[in-house]
Structures are given as structure tokens and as C-alpha cells.
Motif scaffolding. Structure first.
Motif, PDB file in Angstrom:
ATOM      1  N   PHE A 114      10.320   2.320   9.347  1.00 54.75           N
ATOM      2  CA  PHE A 114      10.867   2.740   7.917  1.00 54.75           C
ATOM      3  C   PHE A 114      12.152   3.332   7.329  1.00 54.75           C
ATOM      4  O   PHE A 114      12.151   2.954   5.926  1.00 54.75           O
ATOM      5  CB  PHE A 114       9.280   3.770   7.705  1.00 54.75           C
ATOM      6  CG  PHE A 114       8.802   3.613   7.341  1.00 54.75           C
ATOM      7  CD1 PHE A 114       8.094   2.888   6.793  1.00 54.75           C
ATOM      8  CD2 PHE A 114       7.395   4.362   8.766  1.00 54.75           C
ATOM      9  CE1 PHE A 114       6.826   2.579   6.731  1.00 54.75           C
ATOM     10  CE2 PHE A 114       5.907   3.801   7.885  1.00 54.75           C
ATOM     11  CZ  PHE A 114       5.821   3.000   7.530  1.00 54.75           C
ATOM     12  N   THR A 115      12.822   3.881   8.318  1.00 57.28           N
ATOM     13  CA  THR A 115      14.497   3.574   8.104  1.00 57.28           C
ATOM     14  C   THR A 115      15.044   2.462   7.109  1.00 57.28           C
ATOM     15  O   THR A 115      15.541   2.565   6.136  1.00 57.28           O
ATOM     16  CB  THR A 115      15.067   4.281   8.855  1.00 57.28           C
ATOM     17  OG1 THR A 115      14.663   5.410   9.373  1.00 57.28           O
ATOM     18  CG2 THR A 115      16.862   4.247   9.183  1.00 57.28           C
ATOM     19  N   LYS A 155       0.674  -0.924  -0.072  1.00 59.20           N
ATOM     20  CA  LYS A 155       0.172   0.332   0.122  1.00 59.20           C
ATOM     21  C   LYS A 155       1.011   1.393  -0.455  1.00 59.20           C
ATOM     22  O   LYS A 155       0.490   2.736   0.310  1.00 59.20           O
ATOM     23  CB  LYS A 155      -1.317   0.400   1.169  1.00 59.20           C
ATOM     24  CG  LYS A 155      -1.420  -1.307   0.856  1.00 59.20           C
ATOM     25  CD  LYS A 155      -2.782  -1.455   0.300  1.00 59.20           C
ATOM     26  CE  LYS A 155      -3.862  -3.387   0.400  1.00 59.20           C
ATOM     27  NZ  LYS A 155      -4.217  -3.455  -0.708  1.00 59.20           N
ATOM     28  N   LEU A 156       2.438   1.025   0.019  1.00 60.22           N
ATOM     29  CA  LEU A 156       3.007   2.007  -0.228  1.00 60.22           C
ATOM     30  C   LEU A 156       3.812   2.756  -1.163  1.00 60.22           C
ATOM     31  O   LEU A 156       4.240   3.601  -0.995  1.00 60.22           O
ATOM     32  CB  LEU A 156       4.336   2.249   0.906  1.00 60.22           C
ATOM     33  CG  LEU A 156       3.455   1.722   2.589  1.00 60.22           C
ATOM     34  CD1 LEU A 156       5.357   2.062   3.412  1.00 60.22           C
ATOM     35  CD2 LEU A 156       2.915   2.883   3.047  1.00 60.22           C
ATOM     36  N   ASP A 199       7.678   8.264   0.711  1.00 59.38           N
ATOM     37  CA  ASP A 199       6.356   9.053   1.599  1.00 59.38           C
ATOM     38  C   ASP A 199       6.079   8.774   2.552  1.00 59.38           C
ATOM     39  O   ASP A 199       5.213   7.273   2.470  1.00 59.38           O
ATOM     40  CB  ASP A 199       5.507   9.929   0.304  1.00 59.38           C
ATOM     41  CG  ASP A 199       6.648  10.816  -0.304  1.00 59.38           C
ATOM     42  OD1 ASP A 199       7.479  11.082  -0.247  1.00 59.38           O
ATOM     43  OD2 ASP A 199       5.745  10.809  -1.270  1.00 59.38           O
ATOM     44  N   ILE A 200       5.775   9.308   4.078  1.00 59.03           N
ATOM     45  CA  ILE A 200       5.217   8.489   4.950  1.00 59.03           C
ATOM     46  C   ILE A 200       4.494   9.543   6.126  1.00 59.03           C
ATOM     47  O   ILE A 200       5.000  10.884   5.835  1.00 59.03           O
ATOM     48  CB  ILE A 200       6.660   7.609   6.479  1.00 59.03           C
ATOM     49  CG1 ILE A 200       7.230   8.329   6.652  1.00 59.03           C
ATOM     50  CG2 ILE A 200       6.565   6.241   5.313  1.00 59.03           C
ATOM     51  CD1 ILE A 200       8.285   8.056   8.259  1.00 59.03           C
ATOM     52  N   TYR A 201       4.131   9.110   6.796  1.00 60.62           N
ATOM     53  CA  TYR A 201       3.318  10.234   7.737  1.00 60.62           C
ATOM     54  C   TYR A 201       3.855   9.917   8.825  1.00 60.62           C
ATOM     55  O   TYR A 201       4.816   9.034   9.404  1.00 60.62           O
ATOM     56  CB  TYR A 201       1.735   9.114   8.548  1.00 60.62           C
ATOM     57  CG  TYR A 201       0.662  10.691   8.807  1.00 60.62           C
ATOM     58  CD1 TYR A 201       0.689  11.621   7.859  1.00 60.62           C
ATOM     59  CD2 TYR A 201       1.572  10.708  10.254  1.00 60.62           C
ATOM     60  CE1 TYR A 201      -0.622  12.367   8.772  1.00 60.62           C
ATOM     61  CE2 TYR A 201      -0.190  11.187  11.419  1.00 60.62           C
ATOM     62  CZ  TYR A 201      -0.737  12.619   9.929  1.00 60.62           C
ATOM     63  OH  TYR A 201      -1.686  13.621  10.644  1.00 60.62           O
ATOM     64  N   PRO A 202       3.969  11.785   9.695  1.00 60.39           N
ATOM     65  CA  PRO A 202       5.391  11.399  10.403  1.00 60.39           C
ATOM     66  C   PRO A 202       5.066  11.122  11.170  1.00 60.39           C
ATOM     67  O   PRO A 202       3.888  10.585  11.813  1.00 60.39           O
ATOM     68  CB  PRO A 202       4.441  12.596  11.170  1.00 60.39           C
ATOM     69  CG  PRO A 202       4.311  13.349   9.526  1.00 60.39           C
ATOM     70  CD  PRO A 202       3.537  12.808   8.814  1.00 60.39           C
ATOM     71  N   GLY A 203       6.204   9.816  12.338  1.00 62.71           N
ATOM     72  CA  GLY A 203       5.754   9.161  13.319  1.00 62.71           C
ATOM     73  C   GLY A 203       6.662   8.296  13.876  1.00 62.71           C
ATOM     74  O   GLY A 203       7.140   8.342  13.255  1.00 62.71           O
ATOM     75  N   GLU A 204       6.349   7.597  15.078  1.00 61.48           N
ATOM     76  CA  GLU A 204       7.950   7.152  15.199  1.00 61.48           C
ATOM     77  C   GLU A 204       7.732   5.426  15.149  1.00 61.48           C
ATOM     78  O   GLU A 204       6.848   4.907  15.702  1.00 61.48           O
ATOM     79  CB  GLU A 204       8.274   7.810  16.829  1.00 61.48           C
ATOM     80  CG  GLU A 204       8.452   8.967  16.969  1.00 61.48           C
ATOM     81  CD  GLU A 204       9.490   9.044  16.649  1.00 61.48           C
ATOM     82  OE1 GLU A 204      10.718   7.868  16.784  1.00 61.48           O
ATOM     83  OE2 GLU A 204      10.359  10.016  16.426  1.00 61.48           O
ATOM     84  N   PRO A 222       3.045  15.143   6.488  1.00 60.35           N
ATOM     85  CA  PRO A 222       1.687  15.311   7.534  1.00 60.35           C
ATOM     86  C   PRO A 222       0.357  15.476   6.516  1.00 60.35           C
ATOM     87  O   PRO A 222      -0.704  15.282   7.024  1.00 60.35           O
ATOM     88  CB  PRO A 222       1.995  16.809   8.416  1.00 60.35           C
ATOM     89  CG  PRO A 222       2.765  17.805   7.571  1.00 60.35           C
ATOM     90  CD  PRO A 222       3.849  16.519   6.819  1.00 60.35           C
ATOM     91  N   GLN A 223       0.756  15.765   4.755  1.00 61.73           N
ATOM     92  CA  GLN A 223      -0.869  15.753   4.217  1.00 61.73           C
ATOM     93  C   GLN A 223      -1.297  14.014   3.461  1.00 61.73           C
ATOM     94  O   GLN A 223      -1.482  14.520   2.884  1.00 61.73           O
ATOM     95  CB  GLN A 223      -0.328  17.449   3.392  1.00 61.73           C
ATOM     96  CG  GLN A 223       0.168  18.225   3.719  1.00 61.73           C
ATOM     97  CD  GLN A 223      -0.953  18.950   5.107  1.00 61.73           C
ATOM     98  OE1 GLN A 223      -2.290  19.327   4.424  1.00 61.73           O
ATOM     99  NE2 GLN A 223      -0.642  19.363   6.193  1.00 61.73           N
ATOM    100  N   ILE A 224      -0.050  13.538   3.991  1.00 58.82           N
ATOM    101  CA  ILE A 224      -0.355  12.502   2.878  1.00 58.82           C
ATOM    102  C   ILE A 224      -1.237  11.661   3.628  1.00 58.82           C
ATOM    103  O   ILE A 224      -2.212  11.774   4.288  1.00 58.82           O
ATOM    104  CB  ILE A 224       0.940  11.449   3.045  1.00 58.82           C
ATOM    105  CG1 ILE A 224       0.972  10.220   2.638  1.00 58.82           C
ATOM    106  CG2 ILE A 224       0.064  10.689   4.849  1.00 58.82           C
ATOM    107  CD1 ILE A 224       2.033   9.216   2.102  1.00 58.82           C
TER     108      ILE A 224
END
Length: 271
Positions: free
Chosen positions: A207-208, A149-150, A162-167, A228-230
Motif C-alpha cells: 500500500f505504500t 474498491k479502495l 485508508d487501509i485496514y492495519p496489516g503487513e 482498525p475500524q474500517i
């Protein structure tokens, strides 16, 4: 011993049977399918095939007759209300047939989740417990397949994932490894009764790590970009389940390491 497996033609079910054939006689396996004609390949291998439609409760008592072990592979229906009803049909039939042991493919660490999926599996586990039949809960982690899905191929082409911000951390596994672990449990009757296993990666990846695996796999540099807009729905779903907690239960059942992240993502890369 007779091992009844529901959903035998599904992706996980077929892999479990493939692994189980390396451990027990095909004559000990009963494959449940929705349409008997789709089980011909099992018959050719010496496996008994029976009708196993979750929506036909009247037929299930005959299907489960004589079962030493019943593996209930959770329904794949998109409506959770339908899924819980289907699970109830299986559980009720198992009780009427006096099945000796119910094994259920649940979801890893459901108590920590807030998604309907978590509640569904907890409810099914509770229903199984109320029967008084010995149980084993095989709490499967999220499949590593979710990376599809990515849009990994676009990430490789553009050099950015591209990812949504977060840990973010992920305890995901492959169906192949789950099948190996579940087959090991099924082939050891009596040893795993009234136990639950968290079938996750022994340590979560990030994700890294995924970007590094893409880089290593293709030889093209792939970096992370937090946006953050993803609008990708997958991040909302991931935030509602426990993807961080880990266990070595699956490695212990298999008796060795799980498939690496690099190898797990191979099927989803075409560049």
C-alpha cells in the motif's frame, strides 16, 4: 490445430483472442459464446463461433468437437456451487469429445488460501486431472482491479488512503498481461502440457507503493492511514487468499516486464 475458448465475450476471453490473433490464424480459433448473435464481430474476423453455455451440457459436445486445445475460462457466477457444476459440465463434455488438451484459468497459489474461491479452483483442477487428458493450469493472480474498491479518487482528494492495519503485500496483475501470457501458451501446442503456471507479479507491491503511485500520478501528496475500524469488505477477502507469493512465470511467458502499478491503476482514477 483448433483452439476452443469458452467465455469468449468476457473481459479476459476477448483480450486473449485479441492477443491470439497476433500469433495464429483466425481459422484456428473457435470462440464459445452464450448467444450466437453476440459473436458476429468474431465471425467478421474469420473466427468460428459456437454456442458455449456452461448451463447447457447437452450442447457442449458439439461445441468441443475436434478441439485440439480447450481453454476453460472459469465461470464468473457468484454462487460457487453453481460454478463448480458448470465447470463439471465443461470437463465432462471435453472428455466425451476426446479433447487433446485442457487449459484452465485457475487461481494463484490456491493451496495457501482459505476462501471458498481457492477450494473451487483446487476442486476444478482435480476434476480435470481425473480425466487423464493433458492439462495446463493457468493460475491467475488477483486482478489489480481490486484497487477500485479502495475509492482511490477520494483518497487523492483527501490526501489519505485508508487501509485496514496489516503487513499487506499484493502479487496482482492486469487482465491485459494475463491475456498476453495465456495467448503465448495457446500458440505453442505441446510445450505446456501437464504444467501449472503461477501467473502473478514477479515481486509484490504494498500500500505504500500504491500511495506513492497515486502521488506520482496526480502530483498530489497521498499518505496512508491505518484504521482498525474500517468496514470495507475487501480486506476480509484479501486476508483469506495468498496475495504475497510471487512467481516470474508470467514474465517468462510474455518475454518481458509486466504493466507497472502506476499504469495498472490508471483506469480507476478520474481526478
Amino acid at each position: 490445430m483448433s483452439i476452443v475458448i469458452t467465455g469468449a465475450n468476457g473481459k479476459l476471453g476477448s483480450l486473449i483472442i485479441q492477443q491470439l490473433l497476433q500469433k495464429v490464424s483466425p481459422h484456428e480459433i473457435i470462440a464459445c459464446v452464450r448467444h450466437l448473435e453476440t459473436g458476429k464481430h468474431y465471425v467478421e474476423q474469420g473466427i468460428t463461433v459456437r454456442l458455449g453455455d456452461y448451463d447447457q451440457p447437452d450442447s457442449l459436445e458439439q461445441t468441443f468437437a475436434g478441439a485440439t486445445q480447450l481453454l476453460l475460462i472459469s465461470s464468473s457466477h457468484l454462487d460457487d456451487t453453481v460454478r463448480i457444476r458448470q465447470h463439471a459440465h465443461i470437463i465432462e463434455a471435453a472428455k466425451k469429445c476426446k479433447v487433446e488438451h485442457i487449459l484452465y484459468t485457475s487461481f494463484a497459489f490456491p493451496e495457501a488460501g482459505s476462501a471458498p474461491l481457492s477450494y473451487l479452483h483446487l476442486a476444478t483442477e482435480h476434476a480435470i486431472r481425473t480425466t487423464g487428458i493433458p492439462y495446463t493450469f493457468l493460475r491467475n493472480a488477483l486482478y489489480t482491479d481490486f484497487v477500485e474498491k479502495l475509492d482511490l479518487n477520494t483518497a487523492i482528494a483527501q490526501g489519505e488512503l485508508d487501509i485496514y492495519p496489516g503487513e499487506w503485500k499484493f502479487n496482482t496483475v492486469t487482465r491485459w498481461d494475463l491475456a498476453r501470457g495465456i495467448a503465448a501458451v495457446l500458440s505453442e501446442p505441446g510445450r505446456h502440457k501437464n504444467k501449472k503456471y503461477e501467473l502473478t507479479a514477479s515481486s509484490p507491491w504494498t500500500f505504500t507503493n500504491l500511495a506513492a503511485a497515486l502521488t506520482e500520478f496526480t502530483g498530489r501528496s497521498v499518505s496512508l492511514r491505518q484504521d482498525p475500524q474500517i468496514k470495507n469488505w475487501i480486506f476480509g477477502f484479501l486476508s483469506k487468499i495468498d496475495t504475497r507469493s510471487a512467481s516470474n512465470d508470467l514474465e517468462q511467458l510474455i518475454g518481458g516486464p509486466l504493466t507497472s502499478l502506476k499504469e495498472s491503476i490508471r483506469p480507476f482514477i478520474s481526478i
